[in-house]
Write a protein that holds these residues in place. Sequence first.
Motif, PDB file in Angstrom:
ATOM      1  N   GLY A   1       9.666 -41.355-117.619  1.00 44.28           N
ATOM      2  CA  GLY A   1      10.099 -40.356-118.577  1.00 44.28           C
ATOM      3  C   GLY A   1       9.555 -40.642-119.959  1.00 44.28           C
ATOM      4  O   GLY A   1       8.909 -41.666-120.199  1.00 44.28           O
TER       5      GLY A   1
ATOM      6  N   SER B   1      20.102 -44.294-113.904  1.00 48.44           N
ATOM      7  CA  SER B   1      19.265 -43.121-114.189  1.00 48.44           C
ATOM      8  C   SER B   1      18.784 -42.479-112.898  1.00 48.44           C
ATOM      9  O   SER B   1      18.796 -41.243-112.750  1.00 48.44           O
ATOM     10  CB  SER B   1      18.069 -43.528-115.057  1.00 48.44           C
ATOM     11  OG  SER B   1      18.479 -43.993-116.326  1.00 48.44           O
ATOM     12  N   LYS B   2      18.384 -43.294-111.947  1.00 40.27           N
ATOM     13  CA  LYS B   2      17.906 -42.781-110.664  1.00 40.27           C
ATOM     14  C   LYS B   2      19.026 -42.075-109.912  1.00 40.27           C
ATOM     15  O   LYS B   2      18.820 -40.999-109.323  1.00 40.27           O
ATOM     16  CB  LYS B   2      17.340 -43.926-109.835  1.00 40.27           C
ATOM     17  CG  LYS B   2      16.703 -43.491-108.526  1.00 40.27           C
ATOM     18  CD  LYS B   2      16.069 -44.676-107.814  1.00 40.27           C
ATOM     19  CE  LYS B   2      15.404 -44.256-106.516  1.00 40.27           C
ATOM     20  NZ  LYS B   2      14.773 -45.413-105.827  1.00 40.27           N
TER      21      LYS B   2
ATOM     22  N   CYS C   1      13.419 -42.965-118.610  1.00 38.07           N
ATOM     23  CA  CYS C   1      13.062 -42.773-120.019  1.00 38.07           C
ATOM     24  C   CYS C   1      13.221 -44.090-120.772  1.00 38.07           C
ATOM     25  O   CYS C   1      14.148 -44.863-120.506  1.00 38.07           O
ATOM     26  CB  CYS C   1      13.960 -41.719-120.654  1.00 38.07           C
ATOM     27  SG  CYS C   1      13.800 -40.083-119.911  1.00 38.07           S
TER      28      CYS C   1
ATOM     29  N   LEU D   1      21.415 -40.493-111.115  1.00 35.25           N
ATOM     30  CA  LEU D   1      21.683 -39.221-111.772  1.00 35.25           C
ATOM     31  C   LEU D   1      20.497 -38.255-111.681  1.00 35.25           C
ATOM     32  O   LEU D   1      20.533 -37.172-112.263  1.00 35.25           O
ATOM     33  CB  LEU D   1      22.039 -39.470-113.246  1.00 35.25           C
ATOM     34  CG  LEU D   1      23.336 -40.260-113.478  1.00 35.25           C
ATOM     35  CD1 LEU D   1      23.523 -40.563-114.957  1.00 35.25           C
ATOM     36  CD2 LEU D   1      24.546 -39.492-112.933  1.00 35.25           C
TER      37      LEU D   1
ATOM     38  N   LEU E   1      17.438 -38.691-112.830  1.00 35.12           N
ATOM     39  CA  LEU E   1      16.647 -38.687-114.064  1.00 35.12           C
ATOM     40  C   LEU E   1      15.400 -39.549-113.922  1.00 35.12           C
ATOM     41  O   LEU E   1      15.379 -40.493-113.132  1.00 35.12           O
ATOM     42  CB  LEU E   1      17.491 -39.214-115.227  1.00 35.12           C
ATOM     43  CG  LEU E   1      18.791 -38.457-115.522  1.00 35.12           C
ATOM     44  CD1 LEU E   1      19.614 -39.223-116.554  1.00 35.12           C
ATOM     45  CD2 LEU E   1      18.481 -37.050-116.001  1.00 35.12           C
ATOM     46  N   PRO E   2      14.355 -39.249-114.711  1.00 34.01           N
ATOM     47  CA  PRO E   2      13.216 -40.170-114.767  1.00 34.01           C
ATOM     48  C   PRO E   2      13.616 -41.407-115.576  1.00 34.01           C
ATOM     49  O   PRO E   2      14.677 -41.434-116.210  1.00 34.01           O
ATOM     50  CB  PRO E   2      12.151 -39.351-115.498  1.00 34.01           C
ATOM     51  CG  PRO E   2      12.941 -38.442-116.389  1.00 34.01           C
ATOM     52  CD  PRO E   2      14.187 -38.093-115.597  1.00 34.01           C
TER      53      PRO E   2
ATOM     54  N   ARG F   1      13.113 -41.575-125.284  1.00 30.27           N
ATOM     55  CA  ARG F   1      14.309 -40.843-125.718  1.00 30.27           C
ATOM     56  C   ARG F   1      15.238 -41.844-126.385  1.00 30.27           C
ATOM     57  O   ARG F   1      15.948 -42.593-125.710  1.00 30.27           O
ATOM     58  CB  ARG F   1      14.994 -40.157-124.538  1.00 30.27           C
ATOM     59  CG  ARG F   1      14.211 -38.954-124.020  1.00 30.27           C
ATOM     60  CD  ARG F   1      14.940 -38.227-122.906  1.00 30.27           C
ATOM     61  NE  ARG F   1      14.219 -37.010-122.513  1.00 30.27           N
ATOM     62  CZ  ARG F   1      14.487 -36.309-121.418  1.00 30.27           C
ATOM     63  NH1 ARG F   1      15.474 -36.701-120.621  1.00 30.27           N
ATOM     64  NH2 ARG F   1      13.800 -35.231-121.137  1.00 30.27           N
TER      65      ARG F   1
END
Length: 243
Positions: free
Chosen positions: A154, A82-83, A90, A85, A87-88, A157
Amino acid sequence: FHLVHGTKYYGVHLGRHPTPAREDDPRCLQNNFYYEQEDLVRTRATAGGWRWSVSRPHCVCDTSLATPRSLPLTIATYATISKQLGLPLCFPGTQGNYSALYQCTDARLLARAILWMSTDIGCANEAFNVTNGDLFRWENIWPDIARYFHMATGPVRTVSLASLMADKAPVWRDIVADHKLEDRPYDSMALWSYGDGVFTPDWDMISSTTKLRQHGFHDVIDTPTMLFEQFDSFRRANVIPKN
């Protein structure tokens, strides 16, 4: 003779169940191999004149890199990708799971408990729930996990990790190259379907450890501390980035 079973004995995978789960709770109507194994051991022990015991941990956590069902390594791999990419972090499970009570069992504590059960005559022919001794909610420690990986927290989700992460091998190869990590196969880093199994149920997972304490085993481990220590272990092994 010692059997390692788990909380599926109480039907935790089937839906809401009485909590805290106790060793003398009635069996579920849906059969599973735990019951057959236990009955077989009881019968043979009676006939052979020997003793048995059973441990029932929940979500065993270890630093081993050869353990397919590793929740700490699954979280670490998910966070790292995720990091990468941008992104937070989630929470990938359900909202109910995020706020439900959960429990884990450190493999080291389980090993000590098994040794105790196998050598203390007071444990003969008994089953024991074995957990770290505490409970937590993901909503309370997920922000701490995000901070550990230097990420923003995040929202919830709800996704299928098995589906979402199926095509991320190229991302993982980039991470390995960028951070000069041990070149481990992507599919050895996480069993994503196991992560789905952990993060989907929206009910509490609570085992009573009263019987364990009353019989004389008092070891406890703080679960959040355990998780961060295991993340540290993965960093030292150079399988996830150090920053």
